[in-house]
Design a protein around this motif. Structure first.
Motif, PDB file in Angstrom:
ATOM      1  N   ILE A  54      10.132  -2.218  -2.944  1.00 12.26           N
ATOM      2  CA  ILE A  54       8.916  -2.788  -2.355  1.00 12.26           C
ATOM      3  C   ILE A  54       8.031  -1.681  -1.805  1.00 12.26           C
ATOM      4  CG2 ILE A  54       8.097  -4.081  -0.330  1.00 12.26           C
ATOM      5  CD1 ILE A  54       8.919  -5.943  -2.479  1.00 12.26           C
ATOM      6  N   ARG A  55       6.720  -1.840  -1.976  1.00  7.18           N
ATOM      7  CA  ARG A  55       5.731  -1.005  -1.292  1.00  7.18           C
ATOM      8  C   ARG A  55       5.043  -1.851  -0.223  1.00  7.18           C
ATOM      9  NH1 ARG A  55       4.461  -0.460  -6.563  1.00  7.18           N
ATOM     10  NH2 ARG A  55       2.569  -1.697  -6.239  1.00  7.18           N
ATOM     11  N   ILE A  56       4.773  -1.255   0.920  1.00 10.87           N
ATOM     12  CA  ILE A  56       4.013  -1.933   1.960  1.00 10.87           C
ATOM     13  C   ILE A  56       2.554  -1.508   1.845  1.00 10.87           C
ATOM     14  CG2 ILE A  56       3.851  -2.437   4.433  1.00 10.87           C
ATOM     15  CD1 ILE A  56       6.624  -1.115   4.739  1.00 10.87           C
ATOM     16  N   GLU A  57       1.653  -2.470   1.896  1.00 15.95           N
ATOM     17  CA  GLU A  57       0.217  -2.181   1.875  1.00 15.95           C
ATOM     18  C   GLU A  57      -0.407  -2.837   3.106  1.00 15.95           C
ATOM     19  OE1 GLU A  57      -1.524  -3.286  -1.844  1.00 15.95           O
ATOM     20  OE2 GLU A  57       0.159  -2.505  -3.019  1.00 15.95           O
ATOM     21  N   ARG A  90     -13.261   3.286  12.370  1.00 13.64           N
ATOM     22  CA  ARG A  90     -13.184   2.760  11.010  1.00 13.64           C
ATOM     23  C   ARG A  90     -11.781   2.252  10.696  1.00 13.64           C
ATOM     24  NH1 ARG A  90     -15.501   7.089   6.905  1.00 13.64           N
ATOM     25  NH2 ARG A  90     -15.034   5.346   5.505  1.00 13.64           N
ATOM     26  N   GLU A  91     -11.732   1.418   9.666  1.00 15.05           N
ATOM     27  CA  GLU A  91     -10.452   0.956   9.163  1.00 15.05           C
ATOM     28  C   GLU A  91      -9.978   1.877   8.041  1.00 15.05           C
ATOM     29  OE1 GLU A  91     -11.046  -3.001   7.840  1.00 15.05           O
ATOM     30  OE2 GLU A  91     -11.155  -3.862   9.860  1.00 15.05           O
ATOM     31  N   ALA A  92      -8.673   1.931   7.860  1.00 14.06           N
ATOM     32  CA  ALA A  92      -8.102   2.727   6.769  1.00 14.06           C
ATOM     33  C   ALA A  92      -6.995   1.918   6.100  1.00 14.06           C
ATOM     34  CB  ALA A  92      -7.544   4.044   7.301  1.00 14.06           C
ATOM     35  N   VAL A  93      -6.919   2.031   4.793  1.00 15.77           N
ATOM     36  CA  VAL A  93      -5.904   1.307   4.026  1.00 15.77           C
ATOM     37  C   VAL A  93      -4.779   2.275   3.656  1.00 15.77           C
ATOM     38  CG1 VAL A  93      -5.433   0.003   1.920  1.00 15.77           C
ATOM     39  CG2 VAL A  93      -7.620  -0.296   3.112  1.00 15.77           C
ATOM     40  N   PHE A  94      -3.530   1.841   3.866  1.00 22.51           N
ATOM     41  CA  PHE A  94      -2.371   2.677   3.577  1.00 22.51           C
ATOM     42  C   PHE A  94      -1.421   1.953   2.624  1.00 22.51           C
ATOM     43  CE2 PHE A  94      -3.914   4.103   7.682  1.00 22.51           C
ATOM     44  CZ  PHE A  94      -3.832   5.487   7.593  1.00 22.51           C
ATOM     45  N   VAL A  95      -0.736   2.748   1.814  1.00 20.57           N
ATOM     46  CA  VAL A  95       0.293   2.234   0.912  1.00 20.57           C
ATOM     47  C   VAL A  95       1.527   3.118   1.067  1.00 20.57           C
ATOM     48  CG1 VAL A  95       0.923   1.700  -1.463  1.00 20.57           C
ATOM     49  CG2 VAL A  95      -1.461   1.437  -0.721  1.00 20.57           C
ATOM     50  N   SER A  96       2.672   2.513   1.302  1.00 19.73           N
ATOM     51  CA  SER A  96       3.899   3.276   1.507  1.00 19.73           C
ATOM     52  C   SER A  96       4.545   3.658   0.180  1.00 19.73           C
ATOM     53  CB  SER A  96       4.899   2.447   2.318  1.00 19.73           C
ATOM     54  OG  SER A  96       5.467   1.427   1.505  1.00 19.73           O
ATOM     55  N   GLU A  97       5.577   4.470   0.256  1.00 19.15           N
ATOM     56  CA  GLU A  97       6.419   4.729  -0.895  1.00 19.15           C
ATOM     57  C   GLU A  97       7.282   3.497  -1.157  1.00 19.15           C
ATOM     58  OE1 GLU A  97       8.745   8.126   0.084  1.00 19.15           O
ATOM     59  OE2 GLU A  97       7.080   9.551  -0.158  1.00 19.15           O
ATOM     60  N   GLU A  98       7.896   3.444  -2.339  1.00 22.01           N
ATOM     61  CA  GLU A  98       8.807   2.343  -2.636  1.00 22.01           C
ATOM     62  C   GLU A  98      10.079   2.477  -1.816  1.00 22.01           C
ATOM     63  OE1 GLU A  98       9.628   2.074  -6.799  1.00 22.01           O
ATOM     64  OE2 GLU A  98       7.866   0.828  -7.179  1.00 22.01           O
ATOM     65  N   MET A  99      10.608   1.341  -1.388  1.00 17.67           N
ATOM     66  CA  MET A  99      11.847   1.320  -0.614  1.00 17.67           C
ATOM     67  C   MET A  99      12.529  -0.023  -0.817  1.00 17.67           C
ATOM     68  SD  MET A  99      10.154   0.898   3.183  1.00 17.67           S
ATOM     69  CE  MET A  99       8.820   2.054   2.803  1.00 17.67           C
ATOM     70  N   ALA A 100      13.754  -0.144  -0.335  1.00 19.20           N
ATOM     71  CA  ALA A 100      14.470  -1.409  -0.433  1.00 19.20           C
ATOM     72  C   ALA A 100      13.725  -2.492   0.338  1.00 19.20           C
ATOM     73  CB  ALA A 100      15.889  -1.252   0.102  1.00 19.20           C
ATOM     74  N   VAL A 103      11.679  -4.405   7.843  1.00 22.76           N
ATOM     75  CA  VAL A 103      11.878  -3.850   9.191  1.00 22.76           C
ATOM     76  C   VAL A 103      10.682  -2.989   9.588  1.00 22.76           C
ATOM     77  CG1 VAL A 103      13.259  -2.250  10.575  1.00 22.76           C
ATOM     78  CG2 VAL A 103      14.384  -3.931   9.108  1.00 22.76           C
ATOM     79  N   ILE A 104      10.232  -2.120   8.679  1.00 24.64           N
ATOM     80  CA  ILE A 104       9.096  -1.234   8.966  1.00 24.64           C
ATOM     81  C   ILE A 104       7.821  -2.049   9.167  1.00 24.64           C
ATOM     82  CG2 ILE A 104       7.613   0.554   7.994  1.00 24.64           C
ATOM     83  CD1 ILE A 104      10.119   1.720   6.674  1.00 24.64           C
ATOM     84  N   ALA A 105       7.623  -3.067   8.326  1.00 22.21           N
ATOM     85  CA  ALA A 105       6.421  -3.889   8.436  1.00 22.21           C
ATOM     86  C   ALA A 105       6.358  -4.609   9.785  1.00 22.21           C
ATOM     87  CB  ALA A 105       6.385  -4.901   7.300  1.00 22.21           C
ATOM     88  N   ASN A 145      -4.025  -7.554   7.230  1.00 19.03           N
ATOM     89  CA  ASN A 145      -3.915  -7.625   5.766  1.00 19.03           C
ATOM     90  C   ASN A 145      -2.636  -6.975   5.259  1.00 19.03           C
ATOM     91  OD1 ASN A 145      -6.478  -8.817   5.722  1.00 19.03           O
ATOM     92  ND2 ASN A 145      -7.492  -6.826   5.543  1.00 19.03           N
ATOM     93  N   LEU A 146      -1.541  -7.162   5.983  1.00 19.03           N
ATOM     94  CA  LEU A 146      -0.280  -6.558   5.568  1.00 19.03           C
ATOM     95  C   LEU A 146       0.394  -7.440   4.514  1.00 19.03           C
ATOM     96  CD1 LEU A 146       2.347  -4.820   7.757  1.00 19.03           C
ATOM     97  CD2 LEU A 146       3.075  -6.522   6.071  1.00 19.03           C
ATOM     98  N   HIS A 147       0.774  -6.824   3.396  1.00 11.53           N
ATOM     99  CA  HIS A 147       1.544  -7.538   2.385  1.00 11.53           C
ATOM    100  C   HIS A 147       2.387  -6.535   1.619  1.00 11.53           C
ATOM    101  CE1 HIS A 147      -1.991  -6.221   0.088  1.00 11.53           C
ATOM    102  NE2 HIS A 147      -1.236  -6.296  -0.983  1.00 11.53           N
ATOM    103  N   PHE A 148       3.203  -7.048   0.723  1.00 12.92           N
ATOM    104  CA  PHE A 148       4.131  -6.212  -0.036  1.00 12.92           C
ATOM    105  C   PHE A 148       3.837  -6.332  -1.525  1.00 12.92           C
ATOM    106  CE2 PHE A 148       6.211  -7.956   3.710  1.00 12.92           C
ATOM    107  CZ  PHE A 148       6.650  -6.828   4.368  1.00 12.92           C
ATOM    108  N   SER A 149       4.159  -5.275  -2.264  1.00 11.80           N
ATOM    109  CA  SER A 149       4.074  -5.301  -3.724  1.00 11.80           C
ATOM    110  C   SER A 149       5.388  -4.777  -4.281  1.00 11.80           C
ATOM    111  CB  SER A 149       2.924  -4.429  -4.230  1.00 11.80           C
ATOM    112  OG  SER A 149       1.679  -4.939  -3.793  1.00 11.80           O
TER     113      SER A 149
END
Length: 219
Positions: free
Chosen positions: A3-6, A15-25, A31-33, A44-48
């Motif tokens: 899963i990636r967290i976005e 200002r706002e900033a958009v982040f995308v995490s590395e893939e993880m279990a 837990v991180i989210a 606007n937190l979701h997973f991919s």
């Protein structure tokens, strides 16, 4: 499932900033989210997942709860050995998975007569692993398949065409079984030394030593 967290991060009066995490279990991502959300600056937190499907926190929690008692987080190592003089193949399979918050390893092998090449034994080994996944009642889950055969890995990822006549039926059987089980297959070519466990199981099968054992893996 990887899963990636976005998420969008908002600093007050900035200002706002958009982040995308590395893939993880998936469990780690949840837990991180939840920790990110406690900052009060995330929206606007979701997973991919690795197939670019989108998940909400609620959906991911439901998914993790639903698979807890079933085998999941599955990695399969496969290898085939071949004896030309006897036209005999040894099939090796090692399956790592989690179930009920514990980690397990299934080691098994089989001997198969009447094959024509080492490449055919490699395809047969992967099909053998899929049969073992079916016995474990694995279905509609992502599964990582690890092997050292370029012919098999590149063939199933469509990087190379499958042109050897005796391999086409095996490739078709594999695709049919994957479709039947609803498995989301991910293939990875690994060095032979990283596939030593499956290689040993295949060799043992050729020598008439049958292995069928499941053990808990202490993490």
């Amino acid at each position: 499932m990887k899963i990636r967290i976005e998420w969008t991060y908002k600093v007050p009066k900035s200002r706002e900033a958009v982040f995308v995490s590395e893939e993880m279990a998936a469990a780690e991502a949840l837990v991180i989210a939840e920790d990110l959300e406690r900052t009060g600056r995330v929206k606007n937190l979701h997973f991919s997942d690795q197939f670019d499907s989108s998940w909400t926190v609620k959906e991911l929690k439901a998914y993790l709860k639903g698979i807890e008692t079933e085998p999941h987080n599955i990695t399969v190592y496969f290898d085939g050995g071949y004896e030309r003089t006897t036209r005999t193949a040894g099939l090796g399979c090692a399956i790592y998975y989690e179930q009920n918050s514990k980690a397990y390893r299934l080691r098994t092998n089989a001997k198969l007569d009447g094959l024509t090449s080492n490449n055919e034994s490699e395809y047969a080994a992967l099909h053998f692993c899929l049969q073992e996944l079916e016995y474990l009642e694995v279905h509609h889950l992502p599964v990582r398949f690890m092997g050292d055969s370029r012919i098999v890995i590149n063939g199933l990822t469509n990087e190379w065409p499958t042109i050897e006549e005796q391999l086409i039926p095996w490739a078709n059987r594999i695709e049919e079984k994957i479709t039947k089980l609803g498995i989301q297959a991910e293939y990875e070519l690994i060095p032979r030394k990283e596939n030593a466990e499956a290689d040993k199981l295949a060799t043992q099968a050729l020598h008439g030593v049958t292995i069928a054992a499941t053990s808990e893996v202490i993490r």
